[in-house]
Design a protein around this motif. Structure first.
Motif, short mmCIF file in Angstrom:
data_model
loop_
_atom_site.label_atom_id
_atom_site.label_comp_id
_atom_site.label_asym_id
_atom_site.label_seq_id
_atom_site.Cartn_x
_atom_site.Cartn_y
_atom_site.Cartn_z
N GLU A 1 -4.71 -2.12 47.52
CA GLU A 1 -3.63 -2.58 46.91
C GLU A 1 -3.03 -3.82 47.33
O GLU A 1 -2.67 -3.80 48.50
N VAL A 2 -2.76 -4.78 46.49
CA VAL A 2 -2.11 -5.96 46.83
C VAL A 2 -1.22 -6.44 45.71
O VAL A 2 -1.74 -6.50 44.75
N ALA A 3 0.06 -6.69 46.06
CA ALA A 3 0.79 -7.35 45.04
C ALA A 3 0.48 -8.65 44.50
O ALA A 3 0.06 -9.53 45.47
N ASP A 4 0.95 -8.87 43.25
CA ASP A 4 0.53 -10.25 42.70
C ASP A 4 1.74 -10.72 42.11
O ASP A 4 1.74 -11.89 41.51
N PHE A 5 2.66 -9.77 42.12
CA PHE A 5 4.16 -10.22 41.38
C PHE A 5 5.04 -9.08 41.66
O PHE A 5 4.85 -7.93 41.92
N ILE A 6 6.34 -9.31 42.04
CA ILE A 6 7.58 -8.52 42.05
C ILE A 6 8.56 -8.91 41.12
O ILE A 6 8.88 -10.06 40.70
N LEU A 7 8.87 -7.71 40.43
CA LEU A 7 9.94 -7.90 39.46
C LEU A 7 11.37 -7.00 40.32
O LEU A 7 11.19 -5.83 40.26
N ILE A 8 12.48 -7.83 40.10
CA ILE A 8 13.79 -6.97 40.62
C ILE A 8 14.64 -7.16 39.25
O ILE A 8 15.05 -8.10 38.75
N ASP A 9 15.22 -5.96 39.16
CA ASP A 9 16.39 -5.81 37.97
C ASP A 9 17.50 -5.67 38.71
O ASP A 9 17.74 -4.27 39.31
N LYS A 10 18.58 -6.45 38.74
CA LYS A 10 19.70 -6.29 39.64
C LYS A 10 20.55 -5.12 39.17
O LYS A 10 21.24 -4.41 39.83
N SER A 11 20.65 -5.06 37.63
CA SER A 11 21.64 -4.18 36.94
C SER A 11 21.22 -2.83 37.18
O SER A 11 22.09 -1.84 37.16
N ASP A 12 19.97 -2.58 37.32
CA ASP A 12 19.15 -1.19 37.49
C ASP A 12 19.09 -1.19 38.90
O ASP A 12 18.57 0.18 39.37
N ARG A 13 19.30 -1.92 40.06
CA ARG A 13 18.83 -1.78 41.30
C ARG A 13 17.61 -1.48 41.48
O ARG A 13 17.24 -0.34 42.12
N MET A 14 16.57 -2.05 40.74
CA MET A 14 15.36 -1.38 41.04
C MET A 14 14.30 -2.78 41.39
O MET A 14 14.64 -3.88 40.88
N LEU A 15 13.22 -2.58 41.91
CA LEU A 15 12.36 -3.29 42.24
C LEU A 15 10.73 -2.76 41.95
O LEU A 15 10.55 -1.65 42.05
N TRP A 16 9.81 -3.50 41.11
CA TRP A 16 8.72 -3.10 40.67
C TRP A 16 7.62 -3.96 41.45
O TRP A 16 7.87 -5.31 41.31
N VAL A 17 6.62 -3.47 41.94
CA VAL A 17 5.47 -4.07 42.56
C VAL A 17 4.32 -3.95 41.60
O VAL A 17 3.75 -2.86 41.27
N TYR A 18 3.81 -5.01 41.30
CA TYR A 18 2.65 -5.25 40.13
C TYR A 18 1.36 -5.71 40.91
O TYR A 18 1.31 -6.62 42.01
N GLN A 19 0.23 -4.92 40.52
CA GLN A 19 -1.21 -5.64 40.99
C GLN A 19 -1.81 -5.71 39.53
O GLN A 19 -1.92 -4.63 38.91
N GLY A 20 -1.86 -6.86 39.05
CA GLY A 20 -2.25 -6.93 37.47
C GLY A 20 -1.20 -6.69 36.73
O GLY A 20 0.05 -7.10 36.90
N ALA A 21 -1.68 -5.66 35.72
CA ALA A 21 -0.58 -5.39 34.66
C ALA A 21 -0.11 -3.92 35.19
O ALA A 21 0.48 -3.34 34.43
N VAL B 1 1.85 -1.30 37.58
CA VAL B 1 3.06 -0.99 38.57
C VAL B 1 2.47 -0.26 39.58
O VAL B 1 1.97 0.99 39.56
N ILE B 2 2.47 -0.82 41.06
CA ILE B 2 2.08 0.16 42.05
C ILE B 2 2.85 0.66 42.94
O ILE B 2 2.67 1.59 43.62
N ARG B 3 4.17 0.25 42.88
CA ARG B 3 5.28 0.68 43.57
C ARG B 3 6.52 0.58 42.76
O ARG B 3 6.76 -0.68 42.12
N THR B 4 7.49 1.20 42.94
CA THR B 4 8.97 1.34 42.33
C THR B 4 9.84 1.55 43.42
O THR B 4 9.80 2.55 44.06
#
Length: 167
Positions: A28-48, A50-53
């Motif tokens: 498992e290796v992240a290649d993109f991180i998405l953060i949504d401030k209004s939802d206070r969430m962070l998603w870790v992506y590996q390819g397409a 989501v490997i962690r929330t």
């Protein structure tokens, strides 16, 4: 060196973290991180995939709006990169976000101000009991997680990982 530190941190976190904390799996290796401030969430992506929330993110004292100036207590919004990990932070681990970018610098400089900097994703202050969290939004513009969450994120995110922070 960071690989060894990652291994060591995973081992320590596994021994100390609550049973509910997930551990990075081999490969498992992240290649993109998405953060949504209004939802206070962070998603870790590996390819397409989501490997962690992570939920319940903590931000700067002024969580609404994009960081524009040094001292405004806001968390940046936009596309950046995780430049490096800092194992000797004032907080339990930290991942440096390369804010400000050229547009951030130009905006602040046009107004005779500094855009600020030193924005990280990090854990709680060193010395705080394991997985205790400071209540509310308390950083100067950084993104805070629990210590077990940042240890896991640290193990997943290599230097150079792109990150997008949405309002």
């Amino acid at each position: 060196m960071r690989g060894f530190l990652t291994f060591l941190l995973i081992a320590i976190t596994a021994a100390l973290a609550p049973a509910s904390a997930q551990q990075a799996r081999q490969g498992e290796v992240a290649d993109f991180i998405l953060i949504d401030k209004s939802d206070r969430m962070l998603w870790v992506y590996q390819g397409a995939n989501v490997i962690r929330t992570y939920r319940g993110l903590q931000f700067g004292d002024q969580p609404l709006g994009h960081k524009q100036f040094e001292g405004d207590e806001r968390t940046p919004e936009g596309r950046y990169t995780i430049a490096y990990g800092n194992p000797q932070s004032s907080y339990f681990l930290s991942l440096f976000i390369d804010y400000p970018n050229a547009a951030d610098r130009a905006y602040a400089e046009a107004r005779g101000r500094s855009p600020g900097g030193l924005i990280f994703i990090h854990g709680q202050p060193n010395g705080l009991p394991d997985d205790q969290r400071i209540a509310g939004d308390w950083t100067d513009g950084c993104i805070a997680l629990s210590n077990s969450e940042i240890a896991e994120l640290w193990s997943l995110v290599p230097d150079g990982t792109p990150i997008e922070i949405r309002p």
